[in-house]
Every structure is written in structure tokens, then in C-alpha cells.
Scaffold this active site. Structure first.
Site, mmCIF file in Angstrom:
data_model
loop_
_atom_site.group_PDB
_atom_site.id
_atom_site.type_symbol
_atom_site.label_atom_id
_atom_site.label_comp_id
_atom_site.label_asym_id
_atom_site.label_seq_id
_atom_site.Cartn_x
_atom_site.Cartn_y
_atom_site.Cartn_z
ATOM 1 N N CYS A 50 66.730 28.370 -40.342
ATOM 2 C CA CYS A 50 67.429 28.138 -40.236
ATOM 3 C C CYS A 50 68.507 27.592 -39.241
ATOM 4 O O CYS A 50 69.581 27.823 -38.958
ATOM 5 C CB CYS A 50 67.979 30.266 -40.208
ATOM 6 N N ASN A 51 67.273 27.562 -37.958
ATOM 7 C CA ASN A 51 67.743 26.923 -37.079
ATOM 8 C C ASN A 51 67.637 25.617 -36.661
ATOM 9 O O ASN A 51 68.732 25.069 -35.579
ATOM 10 C CB ASN A 51 67.941 27.768 -35.104
ATOM 11 N N HIS A 97 58.202 16.504 -28.046
ATOM 12 C CA HIS A 97 59.495 17.215 -28.800
ATOM 13 C C HIS A 97 58.635 18.586 -29.353
ATOM 14 O O HIS A 97 59.122 19.680 -29.695
ATOM 15 C CB HIS A 97 60.179 16.821 -29.270
ATOM 16 N N GLU A 112 59.550 32.610 -28.845
ATOM 17 C CA GLU A 112 60.073 33.300 -30.181
ATOM 18 C C GLU A 112 58.817 32.593 -31.290
ATOM 19 O O GLU A 112 58.010 31.847 -31.650
ATOM 20 C CB GLU A 112 60.839 33.303 -31.175
ATOM 21 N N PRO A 113 57.432 33.387 -31.582
ATOM 22 C CA PRO A 113 55.936 33.296 -32.481
ATOM 23 C C PRO A 113 56.748 32.751 -33.706
ATOM 24 O O PRO A 113 55.979 32.367 -34.197
ATOM 25 C CB PRO A 113 55.185 34.254 -32.228
ATOM 26 N N GLN A 114 57.602 32.977 -34.396
ATOM 27 C CA GLN A 114 57.414 32.749 -36.534
ATOM 28 C C GLN A 114 57.683 31.378 -35.939
ATOM 29 O O GLN A 114 57.156 30.783 -37.493
ATOM 30 C CB GLN A 114 58.774 32.985 -36.292
ATOM 31 N N GLN A 118 56.042 28.545 -39.482
ATOM 32 C CA GLN A 118 56.907 28.009 -40.269
ATOM 33 C C GLN A 118 56.497 26.292 -40.197
ATOM 34 O O GLN A 118 56.579 25.451 -40.311
ATOM 35 C CB GLN A 118 58.718 28.031 -39.357
ATOM 36 N N GLY A 187 70.317 52.494 -40.638
ATOM 37 C CA GLY A 187 70.256 51.347 -41.014
ATOM 38 C C GLY A 187 69.557 50.665 -41.460
ATOM 39 O O GLY A 187 67.996 51.523 -40.821
ATOM 40 N N GLY A 189 69.871 46.971 -41.328
ATOM 41 C CA GLY A 189 69.523 46.008 -41.403
ATOM 42 C C GLY A 189 68.182 45.296 -40.608
ATOM 43 O O GLY A 189 67.329 46.311 -40.693
ATOM 44 N N GLU A 190 67.963 43.673 -40.091
ATOM 45 C CA GLU A 190 67.531 43.188 -39.783
ATOM 46 C C GLU A 190 66.744 43.619 -38.161
ATOM 47 O O GLU A 190 66.320 43.518 -38.207
ATOM 48 C CB GLU A 190 67.657 42.054 -39.162
#
Length: 422
Positions: A50-51, A97, A112-114, A118, A187, A189-190
Site C-alpha cells: 500500500c505504501n 535501498h 515495522e516488521p510487515q 511482503q 469498534g 476497525g484496523e
């Protein structure tokens, strides 16, 4: 061959642009085949989140414009619209990079580990599409080794900086036996999903998720063996809750002072820890005036977040140093592989010359020529053929005053000290 990394990420492009250049899982295989088929591309891997959307290629030339043009054509975008928000790195910078991406130093949330998972998925997809050759295979293996070292030797992943984690971190400081606390999450949500996961990892096993629709609450609570309720059932759920964390998109508060007072009375004034991370707020500010309520808002969490961010920055500096060592190791391995390829190519050429000379000698013997003369001619011919190309190369080096080549040749071929005079 040139190693190239080309991409667009959250720092260079808006979310609208990133959405347009992202590859869906169903597009990925076809995209890799097309990318690999470009004349300049010899190896290719594709990372799309997504980023960021990034292409890692081994090319005959730098080839960034050809690849950027393909990216635009694949998604129906003009290359001019992409060029102003695209970046590219070559050789060492491209390897560096990729390693920074793998350990989360280039992520929106530092460390962040995700992204590593990916990246491993992108590697496997490229392998399936036969996009990996020797260069990218070795680069990815070095990258994964560096990422493992960074995760093991630094604290870059030990201090999460999300609002969800900060809320759970604060809650854990309140309770002596955190694992026995009962949590009510409002809630689905995420953010609440992350809160639920962090609470579960911290040992909290009694979770209740309240949402406008029970079905959505069950999706979140089910995998964690939690209970799902609707918003109308919150007054009853509140009586058993030691921890309340709320994050909805409701325009008006969900928990009012009166509702909480009634729950406290039934709890015999056992305290409740509350975190309101919704904007606008889900919990009336007046709730915080109650003597048995510890109410925190999203602003109160900033201290925890900043503290963790400082810890991560120290770890990030350590990670940068490990990455530099990783780039150096990759370069060293690449040079060795390059030397091995040169040796194999040279030996293959020599073997071809030997086979030619041998065949000619056998034909002369078959015609009845004198064996001694055939052997002398074979030796003379083979020596000339083997030395021809190196001799021409040395003459060209001398003509170009490439003394580095001449000295290296002298030290290897003659095994004698070289003349340093010019």
C-alpha cells in the site's frame, strides 16, 4: 550488467498515485513476465504494497526510462506523470535501498516488521515467474541475512510506535496481573484489531468486542476466542470490563458518565482503565472525573509513542551500520562471482581452441603425416591460439597506459617483481 532499483513510495507520491501503480495479486505473475521480457531486462523482481511499488532489475544498461515507461503502460498512465515521483538507485545504492526497505528503515512507521514478509512474498513470486537469476538471487539472500541480523542484534522491532500498542502498553502498567484482566474493545476497525492482537500477545484472554454489527465483531473476536456483542449490549459488558479501549467513527460519544457510573456501582467501584483513541471522542470527558476511572485520550499516548520512537531511532542507527557491512559483503561476493564467471568463460574458450587443434592434428595423422611433425605443429598452433587474445589485450593496455593492468598481468603471469619506473 547493472543492478537497478526503481520505485514510487509514500514519500514521493500521493496515495492516489500509489493506488494507480500498485499491482494486485492477480496481476503480479503477468506483470513479472512482461517486465522480464523487456529487451534491457535480464532479471526482475516486483514489490507492491500500500505504501510502495518497487522494481528490482538486472539490466544490460541502466534502463530506468524503459522500465518506467513499461510501468506507465501497464497501468495506463503517462510516463510523464510518473517521472516526477519516481526514484531509482544503481548498483551499491540499489542493494543498500533494498536492505533498508527489508528492515523497515524506509517505512512510514520506522522498523515495522510487515515489510520483510511482503518482501519475501515478492521474492517467491519472482522465483515462480523465473525472474530471478544469479544476481538477484544472491542479493535477496544477502538482504534476508542482514534483516535477520538487524532484528536479532538491535531493538528496532521491540518498541512498537502505533497508537494501538501504546494503549496496551499503558494498560499493562496499571494491572499487577495483566493476564487476568478483562478487556472490552469498542469498534472493529484496523486500530481495534491491532489492540486485540497486542492484548492477546500480552496474555489477556478474556476479550469482548462491541460493534454496531455483531457479525463484524465476531470476525475480530473469533480467532482470539473472544466474545462479540452489539453497541446496545455495552452497559452489561461494561460491568465485567477492567480495560476499555474504544475507537469508532461515531459522531457522538458512546460511553456517557451516567452509563459508567451505573457500571461502577455494580462493580462495587473496582477501577476501570479506559483509553479513548477515537476522533471525535467515544467517551465523554466527564467520565474521567469519576474517582475509579483512569481515562486516557489519544493525546495522552504521545509520550509512550515518542519514548518508543526514540528507542527505535537508536536501533535504526545500529541497523544502518549493519546494512553497510551487508552491502560490503554483497559486493565482495559479487566480485568473487564475477571472477569465477570470467575464469569459466576463459577456460571454455581455451577448451574450444584445444578441441579445434586436436581435431586438426588427428586429421593430419589420418592423412599419414609424420607424427613428430604433427605434434610440433599442434604445440606451436595451440600456444599461438591461447596467447593471441591476452597478447592483444596487453598491447592495448600498454597503448592506453593502463599500468594497473600491466602490473597485475606481470605479477600473475611472470610471477616476478614489476618495474615501477615510468
Amino acid at each position: 550488467m547493472t543492478l537497478l532499483a526503481l520505485g514510487i513510495n509514500h514519500r514521493t507520491a500521493t496515495v492516489e498515485v500509489r493506488e494507480q501503480v500498485a499491482f494486485t495479486p492477480t496481476q503480479l505473475d503477468a506483470a513479472l513476465v512482461e517486465l522480464r521480457a523487456l529487451p534491457a531486462v535480464k532479471e526482475a523482481a516486483l514489490l507492491s504494497t500500500c505504501n510502495r511499488t518497487e522494481l528490482y532489475c538486472v539490466t544490460e544498461s541502466q534502463g530506468e526510462y524503459e522500465i518506467l515507461d513499461w510501468l506507465g503502460r501497464f497501468h495506463g498512465l503517462a510516463v510523464e506523470d510518473l517521472s516526477h515521483c519516481a526514484y531509482h538507485y544503481l548498483e551499491n545504492d540499489a542493494a543498500r535501498h533494498l536492505m533498508r526497505v527489508a528492515v523497515g528503515l524506509d517505512s512510514m512507521v520506522l522498523g515495522e516488521p510487515q515489510i520483510l514478509g511482503q518482501l519475501k512474498e515478492a521474492y517467491q513470486a519472482s522465483r515462480r515467474a523465473k525472474g530471478l537469476g544469479r544476481e538477484l538471487e544472491c542479493l535477496f539472500q544477502h538482504t534476508f541475512a542482514v534483516a535477520k541480523q538487524v532484528r536479532t542484534e538491535t531493538g528496532i522491532g521491540r518498541n512498537p510506535v502505533s497508537v494501538a500498542y501504546a494503549a496496551v502498553s499503558l494498560a499493562s502498567r496499571i494491572f499487577d496481573d495483566f493476564g487476568r484482566a478483562k478487556a472490552l474493545l469498542i469498534g472493529a476497525g484496523e486500530t481495534i484489531e491491532l489492540v486485540a492482537r497486542h492484548l492477546h500477545e500480552a496474555g489477556v484472554r478474556q476479550l469482548t468486542v462491541a460493534n454496531r454489527t455483531r457479525e463484524r465483531a465476531e470476525i475480530l473476536a473469533g480467532p482470539l476466542a473472544g466474545r462479540a456483542v452489539t453497541l446496545d449490549e455495552i452497559p452489561d459488558a461494561l460491568v465485567d470490563a477492567d480495560i476499555v479501549i474504544s475507537s469508532t467513527a461515531a459522531p457522538l460519544p458512546i460511553l456517557g458518565k451516567g452509563m459508567v457510573e451505573r457500571a461502577l456501582k455494580k462493580r462495587r467501584h473496582r477501577p476501570i482503565f479506559m483509553v479513548d483513541i477515537a476522533v471525535p471522542r467515544d467517551i465523554e470527558p466527564e467520565v474521567g472525573q469519576l474517582s475509579d476511572i483512569f481515562l486516557y485520550t489519544v493525546d495522552d499516548l504521545q509520550e509512550v509513542i515518542e519514548e518508543n520512537r526514540r528507542h527505535r531511532q537508536v536501533a535504526a542507527d545500529q541497523a544502518e551500520s549493519l546494512i553497510e557491512h551487508g552491502v560490503g559483503a554483497w559486493l565482495h561476493d559479487r566480485r568473487i562471482r564475477g571472477g569465477g564467471e570470467l575464469i569459466r568463460d576463459y577456460r571454455a574458450g581455451a577448451e574450444e581452441l584445444r578441441a579445434q587443434s586436436e581435431q586438426q592434428a588427428l586429421e593430419r595423422l589420418a592423412r599419414g603425416e609424420d607424427p613428430e611433425e604433427v605434434i610440433r605443429r599442434l604445440a606451436h598452433q595451440l600456444t599461438n591460439r591461447l596467447l593471441h587474445r591476452p597478447t592483444v589485450a596487453l598491447r592495448d593496455a600498454a597503448s592506453a597506459e593502463r599500468h594497473d593492468i600491466l602490473e597485475a598481468a606481470a605479477s600473475v603471469l611472470l610471477d616476478a617483481p614489476t618495474d615501477k619506473t615510468r
